[in-house]
Design a protein around this motif. Structure first.
Motif, short mmCIF file in Angstrom:
data_model
loop_
_atom_site.label_atom_id
_atom_site.label_comp_id
_atom_site.label_asym_id
_atom_site.label_seq_id
_atom_site.Cartn_x
_atom_site.Cartn_y
_atom_site.Cartn_z
N VAL A 1 0.89 -1.18 0.29
CA VAL A 1 0.27 -0.29 0.07
C VAL A 1 0.94 1.06 0.16
N VAL A 2 0.88 2.41 -0.94
CA VAL A 2 1.60 3.18 -0.94
C VAL A 2 0.09 4.48 -0.49
N ALA A 3 0.53 5.36 0.42
CA ALA A 3 -0.56 6.31 -0.07
C ALA A 3 -0.03 7.15 0.78
N GLY A 4 -1.17 8.67 0.55
CA GLY A 4 -0.13 9.83 0.64
C GLY A 4 0.36 10.58 -0.01
N VAL A 5 0.27 9.74 -1.26
CA VAL A 5 1.12 10.78 -2.50
C VAL A 5 0.40 12.01 -3.67
N SER A 6 1.48 13.06 -3.57
CA SER A 6 0.69 14.06 -4.00
C SER A 6 0.89 14.07 -5.64
N ALA A 7 0.75 15.61 -6.45
CA ALA A 7 1.35 15.67 -7.92
C ALA A 7 2.44 15.90 -7.45
N GLY A 8 2.78 16.70 -6.11
CA GLY A 8 4.41 17.02 -6.44
C GLY A 8 5.30 15.82 -5.51
N SER A 9 5.07 14.94 -5.38
CA SER A 9 5.31 13.87 -5.00
C SER A 9 6.44 13.51 -5.72
N ALA A 10 7.71 13.29 -5.03
CA ALA A 10 8.86 13.07 -5.74
C ALA A 10 9.15 11.34 -5.99
N PRO A 11 10.02 10.58 -6.94
CA PRO A 11 10.47 10.07 -6.60
C PRO A 11 11.70 9.47 -5.29
N VAL A 12 12.30 10.51 -5.34
CA VAL A 12 12.95 10.30 -4.05
C VAL A 12 12.60 10.30 -2.00
N GLU A 13 10.99 10.93 -3.14
CA GLU A 13 10.03 10.91 -1.73
C GLU A 13 9.35 9.34 -1.24
N VAL A 14 8.99 9.36 -2.22
CA VAL A 14 8.85 7.83 -2.41
C VAL A 14 9.32 7.20 -1.90
N TYR A 15 10.67 6.87 -2.55
CA TYR A 15 11.66 5.99 -1.95
C TYR A 15 11.52 6.03 -0.81
N ARG A 16 12.10 7.08 -0.28
CA ARG A 16 12.31 7.50 1.03
C ARG A 16 10.93 6.43 1.87
N GLY A 17 9.75 6.43 1.16
CA GLY A 17 8.18 5.73 2.09
C GLY A 17 8.75 4.39 2.31
N VAL A 18 9.12 4.16 0.70
CA VAL A 18 9.85 2.61 1.28
C VAL A 18 9.95 2.48 1.95
N VAL A 19 11.62 2.94 2.15
CA VAL A 19 13.02 2.49 3.14
C VAL A 19 12.10 2.46 4.61
N GLU A 20 11.18 3.63 4.96
CA GLU A 20 10.54 3.55 6.21
C GLU A 20 9.20 2.48 6.14
N GLY A 21 9.08 1.86 5.74
CA GLY A 21 7.84 0.83 5.59
C GLY A 21 8.80 0.04 5.92
N ILE A 22 9.67 -0.31 5.35
CA ILE A 22 10.78 -1.05 5.55
C ILE A 22 11.45 -1.15 7.81
N ALA A 23 11.41 -0.51 7.81
CA ALA A 23 12.04 -0.09 9.20
C ALA A 23 10.91 0.08 10.03
#
Length: 499
Positions: free
Chosen positions: A370-392
């Motif tokens: 699940v990926v939540a909270g993505v906006s039109a301004g979300s950059a790829p690096v921010e989504v990537y950061r979200g994946v890393v946080e999700g693992i942690a």
């Protein structure tokens, strides 16, 4: 004692251990001295599982026997006559090989990843009290454990069940072919899901429920109980490998136990985190917990120890998805690293990284990312950061339950390919779990742990060498509020979709 962790044969302190590891992608071997230092070069034979869309995941068990023979040949040759005191083997957990009266395989080796028994998981969950089963065996009903697989085997291959003399794990089969001795390590037995964690013996009522006799299961050997090799077979081994003439052979253990010990998490004071394609977080305890939290497993690993923890399906796999989907190869390494090390920000998307389902802590096999909270301004690096946080945060969910039964750990040793390829993950883990994280930099921690466990009885009074470790990453307590909020949001989304 040499200052370097890896040493040459001339610097080795006896007794020596020849350690073997059968993993998902290769069989490996190395020799270790009494201090637990690797001696000379390692050996490796790659292999792959046979897979199919129906959930098949198999490997030829006699192929693995040949691989182990090859590894021993290479390692013994490099020793140039130096005697070995013990041979120790670990394998990937939750494997099964059915053999006849002569020890010949009637089936391939079914691996932990073989999911063809999934319909029987659902049926057993209706038939059994899963909570009571977890408290008795330390395991839930899952496709990787034996009960559902035995039900599937009886339905799909009744002719095999009719000829079956023994049900073995892969390591048991390998060692029986090499030594003629029948036995299984306590941890290997526990990872079948059919051992009473309180008695450290097979759970006979469960064997009856799934349609086999307790006598079809191998005898269980604790860590200090080597296999008994008869004189005729010992002479045959000595003829082929003279350097193993006086060696004791240990029953096969599981890679999860070996990995934890190899990382340095060998008692209640430390947790061990494996961070590879999948992941796990474990604590080795001396006192068996009376009650287990619902999200954890507990494997008896010897007469005096148990391994408590949880597993994640997707760690490196989640990052590999992000690498491709977010076109990370088009982002400068410095930019990506800076984004992962930056102060956390509430606009970072929340990611539940269940790309191939969930094990701990909710056991939702059909869960998906699940990926939540993505906006039109979300950059790829921010989504990537979200994946890393999700693992942690997934590791943090395991820690929150681990502290209920193992409250002492105040440090965590982490190892695996992801810790090398994505070191920024470790700081995020430290912040999310509120626990210092120390990277372990030696290769093949599993082999190392297998050797250390054999050395407990071969050289109990010899001090072990400390493996190479990086600087401990301490939690930034200014980020506590952020990760507390993230953890709570993760749980709310999880409960809404999969609870």
């Amino acid at each position: 004692m040499a200052s370097d962790f890896d040493i040459e044969l001339k610097d080795a302190v006896p007794p020596l251990v020849l350690a073997l590891d059968v993993g998902s992608t290769a069989s490996r071997g190395a020799v270790y001295d009494a201090h637990g230092r690797p001696v000379g070069k390692r050996a490796k034979v790659p292999h792959t599982f046979t897979t199919a869309p129906d959930g098949t995941s198999e490997i030829d068990p006699d192929q693995v026997v040949d691989e182990v023979n090859t590894l021993i040949d290479q390692l013994v040759e490099a020793l140039d006559g130096t005697p070995v005191a013990g041979v120790a083997l670990d394998t990937f957990a939750s494997s099964m090989v059915v053999v006849d009266d002569d020890g010949r395989p009637l089936t391939p080796c079914f691996t932990y990843a073989d999911s063809r028994c999934a319909p029987h998981v659902a049926a057993l969950r209706v038939e059994l009290d899963e909570e009571a089963l977890q408290q008795r065996t330390g395991t839930r009903v899952h496709a990787s454990y034996w009960p559902a697989r035995l039900r599937w085997l009886a339905e799909e291959r009744p002719e095999v069940v009719g000829q079956a003399a023994r049900y073995l794990s892969l390591g048991d089969h390998v060692l029986q072919r090499l030594t003629g001795a029948l036995g299984t390590g306590t941890s290997t037995a526990a990872w079948t899901g059919m051992v009473d964690r309180h008695t450290a013996d097979w759970y006979p009522e469960l064997a009856e429920i799934v349609g086999i006799a307790p006598g079809q299961l191998p005898p269980i050997h604790h860590l200090d109980q080597p296999l008994q090799v008869d004189e005729r077979r010992a002479a045959k081994i000595a003829k082929r490998w003279p350097t193993l003439q006086d060696a004791v052979w240990y029953a096969a253990i599981t890679d999860g136990l070996a990995a934890n010990v190899g990382l340095g998490a060998y008692d209640e004071t430390s947790m061990g985190a494996s961070c590879a394609t999948s992941g796990a977080l474990r604590v080795l305890v001396r006192e068996m917990p009376d009650e287990l939290p619902p999200g954890l497993w507990c494997y008896r690993v010897s007469h005096d120890r148990a391994l408590v923890g949880g597993a994640l399906n997707d760690v490196g796999r989640a990052l590999a998805w992000a690498d491709v989907t977010l076109a990370v190869d088009q982002i400068e390494d410095e930019e990506l690293s800076a984004a992962l090390l930056a102060e956390p920000h509430p606009t970072t998307p929340l990611v539940l990284p269940f790309f191939t389902g969930e094990r701990s802590t909710g056991w939702a096999a059909d869960a998906r990312a699940v990926v939540a909270g993505v906006s039109a301004g979300s950059a790829p690096v921010e989504v990537y950061r979200g994946v890393v946080e999700g693992i942690a945060l997934s590791y943090a969910r395991i820690v929150s339950q681990l502290r209920e039964v193992a409250p002492q750990p105040e440090r965590l040793f982490a190892g695996g390919s992801v810790t090398t390829d994505h070191p920024e993950l470790l700081q995020v883990m430290a912040d999310a779990m509120r626990t210092p994280v120390t990277p372990v930099r030696i290769k093949r921690t599993t082999l190392h742990g297998t050797a250390l466990l054999a050395l407990e009885s071969l050289a109990p009074d010899v001090r072990r060498a400390r493996p190479d470790r990086g600087r401990a990453l301490t939690p930034d307590y200014n980020r506590r509020r952020y990760y507390t909020d993230r953890f709570q949001r993760f749980e709310r989304v999880y409960d809404a979709l999969f609870g």
